[in-house]
Design an enzyme around this catalytic site. Structure first.
Site, mmCIF file in Angstrom:
data_model
loop_
_atom_site.group_PDB
_atom_site.id
_atom_site.type_symbol
_atom_site.label_atom_id
_atom_site.label_comp_id
_atom_site.label_asym_id
_atom_site.label_seq_id
_atom_site.Cartn_x
_atom_site.Cartn_y
_atom_site.Cartn_z
ATOM 1 N N GLU A 1 0.817 -1.207 0.000
ATOM 2 C CA GLU A 1 0.000 0.000 0.000
ATOM 3 C C GLU A 1 0.855 1.263 0.000
ATOM 4 O OE1 GLU A 1 -3.064 0.376 -0.632
ATOM 5 O OE2 GLU A 1 -3.505 -1.752 -0.685
ATOM 6 N N TYR B 1 -6.894 6.436 3.643
ATOM 7 C CA TYR B 1 -7.001 5.375 2.639
ATOM 8 C C TYR B 1 -6.242 4.134 3.078
ATOM 9 C CZ TYR B 1 -6.119 2.427 -1.329
ATOM 10 O OH TYR B 1 -6.020 1.318 -2.132
ATOM 11 N N ASP C 1 -9.644 6.171 -3.336
ATOM 12 C CA ASP C 1 -8.461 6.672 -4.029
ATOM 13 C C ASP C 1 -8.919 7.204 -5.381
ATOM 14 O OD1 ASP C 1 -8.920 4.442 -5.610
ATOM 15 O OD2 ASP C 1 -6.823 3.780 -5.601
ATOM 16 N N CYS D 1 -16.878 0.566 -21.204
ATOM 17 C CA CYS D 1 -18.235 0.528 -20.643
ATOM 18 C C CYS D 1 -18.978 -0.747 -21.025
ATOM 19 C CB CYS D 1 -19.023 1.748 -21.103
ATOM 20 S SG CYS D 1 -18.304 3.327 -20.542
ATOM 21 N N CYS E 1 -18.425 -3.354 -18.426
ATOM 22 C CA CYS E 1 -18.630 -2.972 -17.032
ATOM 23 C C CYS E 1 -19.886 -3.628 -16.456
ATOM 24 C CB CYS E 1 -18.738 -1.452 -16.904
ATOM 25 S SG CYS E 1 -18.935 -0.899 -15.184
ATOM 26 N N CYS F 1 -25.212 2.871 -14.514
ATOM 27 C CA CYS F 1 -24.268 3.989 -14.544
ATOM 28 C C CYS F 1 -24.954 5.234 -15.090
ATOM 29 C CB CYS F 1 -23.058 3.633 -15.406
ATOM 30 S SG CYS F 1 -21.864 4.987 -15.549
#
Length: 334
Positions: A37, A120, A138, A199, A202, A208
């Site tokens: 991380e 985060y 993030d 897309c 997705c 969306c």
């Protein structure tokens, strides 16, 4: 879309299509998660992977990292940039060993006390290491939420962060959050990309709002950045068969505690050897390297060319010195 429906959709997609073989995912070890991380802050996964693997070879445990010298840590980190992360990771390991009996804590309150761990990273450690219900936000998550909910907020304006955190906390599931959190990151990184998002692939396409409104390319909104200024930097090169004079930079400023060609405030009356450019987050460095002897002080020492791999060097300086060694100047100078 309800939180449960969103979680089921994302976790199902992540299991089938997401990234499940990254090195730090293999054991869900809290130390591995901590290292990954901090390395992943402002750095892409493909860049981090070889650094992460070399890191664990050298520092396989948090105790090994805690007992290492700063030079060892910075040498292994060199080239990854944002060197404060390396110092924070070293300090984090020392605190965990000293205050938590070498066990990375699970609670958010305790994690916040560890150097280099912000909101985060707290959420990421709790989600990925412990599968706890912790929100993460993030750049990938912001972009995904901005399009999914057609949000009007500029994603690079810190005062807007609270809107994205509120959404993340609302949708974070109580169970299987490790996969849900990874799914958010994977969707943002591989599907809901900044440019040319996929897309059609997705799993959230039907809900969306940006896609329904024809605003996918207009979102997320971003605050226009100011032009980055350029600053000159003057560095001195003193090389001989005995090596190259380097100075250890202070703990604050650019390249903290790394070894570098000595820097002076003004151009000396000397021959210009080369120039280089390097971009930091807030300015561009126009570096000038002069053939000159630096003033002696307690922070400089001459390092043999064959020992340069043993010290931490800024990436652009290492590149210059590698060119120098390749030209056999070290062997030619008296």
């Amino acid at each position: 879309m309800s939180p449960e429906a969103l979680a089921n959709c994302i976790t199902g997609w992540q299991k089938a299509k997401g990234r499940n073989d990254l090195p730090w995912q293999l054991h869900n070890d809290p130390y591995h998660v901590l290292v990954s991380e901090l390395m992943l802050q402002q750095t892409q996964v493909k860049t981090v992977i070889p650094y992460f693997e070399r890191w664990l070879q050298t520092f396989p445990t948090i105790e090994a990292l805690a007992s290492a010298s700063e030079d060892e840590v910075m040498t292994l980190w060199q080239g990854l940039g944002y060197y404060r992360r390396a110092r924070n990771l070293h300090a984090a390991a020392q605190k965990v060993v000293r205050d938590y009996q070498s066990e990375i804590p699970r609670s958010a309150a305790e994690l916040k006390e560890i150097p280099g761990i912000g909101p985060y990273t707290v959420g990421a450690i709790r989600a990925f290491a412990f599968d706890a219900p912790a929100a993460i936000v993030d750049g990938n998550v912001k972009r995904l939420f901005a399009r999914l909910f057609a949000l009007p907020y500029e994603v690079n304006k810190s005062t807007n962060d609270r809107y994205f955190w509120q959404l993340a906390e609302h949708f974070t599931p109580a169970r299987d959050n490790r996969r849900f959190a990874q799914g958010l990151l994977d969707l943002g990184a591989t599907i809901c990309k900044p440019q040319q998002p996929l897309c059609a692939l997705c799993p959230l396409a039907k809900v969306c709002q940006a896609l329904q409104l024809g605003k996918v390319n207009a979102l997320p909104k971003r605050q226009q950045k100011k032009a980055i200024p350029t600053r000159k930097g003057h560095f001195l090169l003193d090389v001989s068969a005995r090596g190259i004079v380097l100075e250890q930079r202070p703990a604050s400023g650019i390249w903290p505690t790394l070894w570098c060609l000595p820097e002076v405030a003004q151009a000396p009356d000397a021959q210009l050897w080369t120039r280089f450019r390097h971009t930091f987050s807030h300015y561009k460095l126009d570096g000038h390297v002069w053939l000159a002897t630096p003033p002696g002080n307690g922070t400089t020492r001459r390092i043999a060319c064959h020992q340069l791999d043993e010290v931490g060097l800024p990436a652009p300086i290492r590149k210059l010195l590698q060119q120098l060694i390749a030209s056999e100047v070290c062997n030619q100078q008296d």
